[in-house]
Design a protein around this motif. Structure first.
Motif, PDB file in Angstrom:
ATOM      1  N   LEU A 187       2.316   0.096   4.235  1.00 36.47           N
ATOM      2  CA  LEU A 187       1.419  -1.041   4.455  1.00 36.47           C
ATOM      3  C   LEU A 187       1.496  -2.020   3.290  1.00 36.47           C
ATOM      4  O   LEU A 187       1.518  -3.239   3.490  1.00 36.47           O
ATOM      5  N   TYR A 188       1.551  -1.493   2.081  1.00 37.19           N
ATOM      6  CA  TYR A 188       1.669  -2.330   0.879  1.00 37.19           C
ATOM      7  C   TYR A 188       2.967  -3.140   0.906  1.00 37.19           C
ATOM      8  O   TYR A 188       2.962  -4.351   0.657  1.00 37.19           O
ATOM      9  N   VAL A 189       4.064  -2.477   1.228  1.00 33.48           N
ATOM     10  CA  VAL A 189       5.363  -3.159   1.294  1.00 33.48           C
ATOM     11  C   VAL A 189       5.360  -4.206   2.407  1.00 33.48           C
ATOM     12  O   VAL A 189       5.846  -5.329   2.225  1.00 33.48           O
ATOM     13  N   GLY A 190       4.800  -3.841   3.569  1.00 34.75           N
ATOM     14  CA  GLY A 190       4.772  -4.763   4.702  1.00 34.75           C
ATOM     15  C   GLY A 190       3.974  -6.015   4.396  1.00 34.75           C
ATOM     16  O   GLY A 190       4.370  -7.125   4.776  1.00 34.75           O
ATOM     17  N   ASP A 191       2.856  -5.855   3.675  1.00 38.52           N
ATOM     18  CA  ASP A 191       2.021  -7.002   3.325  1.00 38.52           C
ATOM     19  C   ASP A 191       2.776  -7.971   2.420  1.00 38.52           C
ATOM     20  O   ASP A 191       2.785  -9.186   2.644  1.00 38.52           O
ATOM     21  N   ILE A 192       3.432  -7.440   1.384  1.00 40.15           N
ATOM     22  CA  ILE A 192       4.173  -8.293   0.461  1.00 40.15           C
ATOM     23  C   ILE A 192       5.378  -8.922   1.145  1.00 40.15           C
ATOM     24  O   ILE A 192       5.671 -10.115   0.959  1.00 40.15           O
ATOM     25  N   TRP A 193       6.083  -8.150   1.967  1.00 33.33           N
ATOM     26  CA  TRP A 193       7.296  -8.653   2.639  1.00 33.33           C
ATOM     27  C   TRP A 193       6.962  -9.826   3.566  1.00 33.33           C
ATOM     28  O   TRP A 193       7.669 -10.848   3.554  1.00 33.33           O
ATOM     29  N   PHE A 241      -7.486  -7.948  -3.735  1.00 32.28           N
ATOM     30  CA  PHE A 241      -8.352  -9.108  -3.927  1.00 32.28           C
ATOM     31  C   PHE A 241      -7.667 -10.255  -4.671  1.00 32.28           C
ATOM     32  O   PHE A 241      -8.172 -11.372  -4.675  1.00 32.28           O
ATOM     33  N   LEU A 242      -6.534  -9.981  -5.293  1.00 32.96           N
ATOM     34  CA  LEU A 242      -5.783 -11.050  -5.941  1.00 32.96           C
ATOM     35  C   LEU A 242      -4.689 -11.619  -5.036  1.00 32.96           C
ATOM     36  O   LEU A 242      -4.211 -12.731  -5.270  1.00 32.96           O
ATOM     37  N   GLU A 243      -4.310 -10.848  -4.021  1.00 34.60           N
ATOM     38  CA  GLU A 243      -3.213 -11.291  -3.151  1.00 34.60           C
ATOM     39  C   GLU A 243      -3.602 -11.318  -1.673  1.00 34.60           C
ATOM     40  O   GLU A 243      -3.566 -12.371  -1.036  1.00 34.60           O
ATOM     41  N   SER A 244      -4.012 -10.202  -1.107  1.00 36.54           N
ATOM     42  CA  SER A 244      -4.265 -10.125   0.336  1.00 36.54           C
ATOM     43  C   SER A 244      -5.438 -11.005   0.766  1.00 36.54           C
ATOM     44  O   SER A 244      -5.343 -11.731   1.761  1.00 36.54           O
ATOM     45  N   GLN A 253       2.901 -16.186  10.542  1.00 32.72           N
ATOM     46  CA  GLN A 253       1.584 -16.387   9.937  1.00 32.72           C
ATOM     47  C   GLN A 253       0.582 -15.357  10.432  1.00 32.72           C
ATOM     48  O   GLN A 253      -0.171 -14.771   9.646  1.00 32.72           O
ATOM     49  N   TYR A 254       0.574 -15.142  11.746  1.00 34.50           N
ATOM     50  CA  TYR A 254      -0.350 -14.154  12.312  1.00 34.50           C
ATOM     51  C   TYR A 254      -0.002 -12.745  11.827  1.00 34.50           C
ATOM     52  O   TYR A 254      -0.896 -11.930  11.583  1.00 34.50           O
ATOM     53  N   LEU A 255       1.297 -12.480  11.664  1.00 35.04           N
ATOM     54  CA  LEU A 255       1.720 -11.174  11.160  1.00 35.04           C
ATOM     55  C   LEU A 255       1.261 -10.986   9.714  1.00 35.04           C
ATOM     56  O   LEU A 255       0.781  -9.911   9.330  1.00 35.04           O
ATOM     57  N   SER A 256       1.390 -12.055   8.911  1.00 30.77           N
ATOM     58  CA  SER A 256       0.946 -12.001   7.520  1.00 30.77           C
ATOM     59  C   SER A 256      -0.556 -11.765   7.446  1.00 30.77           C
ATOM     60  O   SER A 256      -1.034 -10.942   6.645  1.00 30.77           O
ATOM     61  N   MET A 257      -1.333 -12.484   8.286  1.00 25.39           N
ATOM     62  CA  MET A 257      -2.783 -12.311   8.281  1.00 25.39           C
ATOM     63  C   MET A 257      -3.177 -10.916   8.748  1.00 25.39           C
ATOM     64  O   MET A 257      -4.116 -10.317   8.216  1.00 25.39           O
ATOM     65  N   ALA A 258      -2.453 -10.388   9.730  1.00 24.09           N
ATOM     66  CA  ALA A 258      -2.752  -9.040  10.224  1.00 24.09           C
ATOM     67  C   ALA A 258      -2.509  -8.002   9.139  1.00 24.09           C
ATOM     68  O   ALA A 258      -3.339  -7.103   8.923  1.00 24.09           O
ATOM     69  N   PHE A 259      -1.385  -8.121   8.431  1.00 26.69           N
ATOM     70  CA  PHE A 259      -1.093  -7.187   7.346  1.00 26.69           C
ATOM     71  C   PHE A 259      -2.134  -7.301   6.241  1.00 26.69           C
ATOM     72  O   PHE A 259      -2.580  -6.296   5.685  1.00 26.69           O
ATOM     73  N   SER A 260      -2.520  -8.539   5.913  1.00 30.36           N
ATOM     74  CA  SER A 260      -3.533  -8.736   4.867  1.00 30.36           C
ATOM     75  C   SER A 260      -4.856  -8.101   5.265  1.00 30.36           C
ATOM     76  O   SER A 260      -5.503  -7.419   4.469  1.00 30.36           O
ATOM     77  N   PHE A 261      -5.255  -8.294   6.523  1.00 37.23           N
ATOM     78  CA  PHE A 261      -6.524  -7.762   7.005  1.00 37.23           C
ATOM     79  C   PHE A 261      -6.520  -6.231   6.972  1.00 37.23           C
ATOM     80  O   PHE A 261      -7.467  -5.609   6.476  1.00 37.23           O
TER      81      PHE A 261
END
Length: 387
Positions: free
Chosen positions: A22-28, A153-156, A177-185
């Motif tokens: 999940l961490y890798v997916g969010d940054i990627w 809290f500094l990135e997601s 964009q939606y994928l990025s927001m989903a990973f962040s959430f």
């Protein structure tokens, strides 16, 4: 077998792997989004998206390296004075952290040690030795979860705010964009629950947060309040980009309050200032107990202000930009803000009245091992207490 409240299970080990992906997916997804903005000549969006990723990485590397150094010089953790920690020399740690691999190093060490203890161990441990092994695993997991909390809290969280502003305020929508927001959430949700459970399991004098309903209610309370707050900030930014100045003021207030509490989390003064600045960011979006004290009054004041912001933001946009009053996105977002605020506060009250685990009153002593305080245990005791 160790007591159930400090047993690092196979499920916990597998969830650590899930957290890594999940961490890798969010940054990627965020890096891919920054590249896409750059290709479209949206240099401001590209730069901001990348800045949030880099700030999160930089801060977590700084704290990760410092904690490794603290543990290396601790006479209880490193009684023999070895020039290594977990088999890593100081020079190797410097290189790994310079390349942004601090969190990945911690994931590797935790998974490696956990695999030996949980899946592959043939050593005949005594009850105390086995308890110590599992407790050490939770201390490693708590360090990692604290770093993930910083990164969240500094990135997601800022990333989610930025992408919502771009989508709602500029009508620029894409699957990425939606994928990025989903990973962040999802990353936010994961970090909140993982941090709370790891922290409580690594502190012997605090009861474990039960899984099931209590964890679900706590997660919903945090997600509803944080999401509605982010949406309120988004509306304020749509009203005027200069609302970013107001967010900066809120960050300064949170940082100043943390400074006034005189936190003593770090081993050096400059790092303590950085820590307080990071806590200021966290307090901009949600409440945490900064020093482990009774914060009932502080929490009430915080959520009164939270409610004021969430009510004011949609009303300001409706009065100052009346052309948006019938816009679908405005009605939907306003409904989510009001609904999320109400549901989040209900879950907050429900959790703390009925489900919040009360502290054990056991006093630490040398006999049960709680008095053997290492850098790691001192650090964990000074971590943010979930609120």
């Amino acid at each position: 077998m160790p007591p159930s409240d400090i047993k690092y299970t196979k499920v916990r080990w597998l969830l650590t792997i899930a957290g890594l992906f999940l961490y890798v997916g969010d940054i990627w997804t965020d890096i891919q989004l920054a590249v896409k903005y750059f290709q479209k000549s949206d240099f401001v969006w590209s730069g901001l998206t990348l800045v949030f990723v880099l700030v999160g990485l930089l801060v977590t590397q700084i704290f990760s390296y410092t904690w490794f150094m603290d543990d290396m010089t601790d006479v209880l953790i490193n009684a023999d004075g070895k020039p290594t920690i977990l088999g890593l020399s100081k020079g190797r740690l410097v290189v790994l952290h310079l390349f942004g691999l601090g969190i990945f190093t911690r994931y590797y060490q935790l998974l490696k040690r956990g695999f030996k203890v949980i899946w592959k161990s043939t050593h005949s441990y005594t009850v105390d030795e086995r308890s110590d092994e599992h407790h050490n695993l939770f201390c490693m997991a708590t360090d990692l979860s604290m770093l993930k909390m910083f990164e969240t809290f500094l990135e997601s969280v800022p990333q989610l705010l930025l992408q919502l502003y771009i989508v709602l305020g500029h009508g620029d929508c894409s699957v990425l964009q939606y994928l990025s927001m989903a990973f962040s959430f999802v990353n936010i949700a994961w970090a909140l629950v993982d941090y709370r459970r790891c922290l409580r399991r690594s502190l012997p004098h605090i009861k474990e947060m039960p899984s099931g309903l209590p964890t679900l209610i706590y997660l919903l309370y945090k997600l509803c309040t944080i999401t509605s707050h982010i949406l309120s900030y988004t509306l304020l930014l749509i009203l005027s980009p200069y609302s970013a100045v107001a967010l900066t003021v809120l960050w300064l207030l949170g940082t100043t309050w943390t400074h006034a509490l005189q936190t003593n989390f770090c081993s050096s003064g400059w790092l303590e200032l950085l820590y307080r600045a990071v806590i200021g960011v966290i307090l901009t979006f949600t409440f945490f107990n900064v020093k482990g004290q009774d914060t009932k009054v502080a929490m009430i004041i915080y959520y009164l202000f939270y409610t004021f912001v969430n009510i004011t933001a949609p009303l300001l946009l409706a009065f100052l930009k009346p052309e948006l009053q019938t816009a679908t996105f405005f009605l939907a977002v306003s409904g989510l803000i009001f609904g999320g605020s109400m549901v989040g506060l209900v879950f907050l009250v429900l959790y703390y009245l009925l489900l919040h685990p009360r502290e054990n009153l056991r006093v630490a002593d040398e006999v049960d091992g709680l008095g053997k305080e290492t850098q790691a245990t001192r650090r964990i005791q000074n971590f943010l207490q979930p609120g």
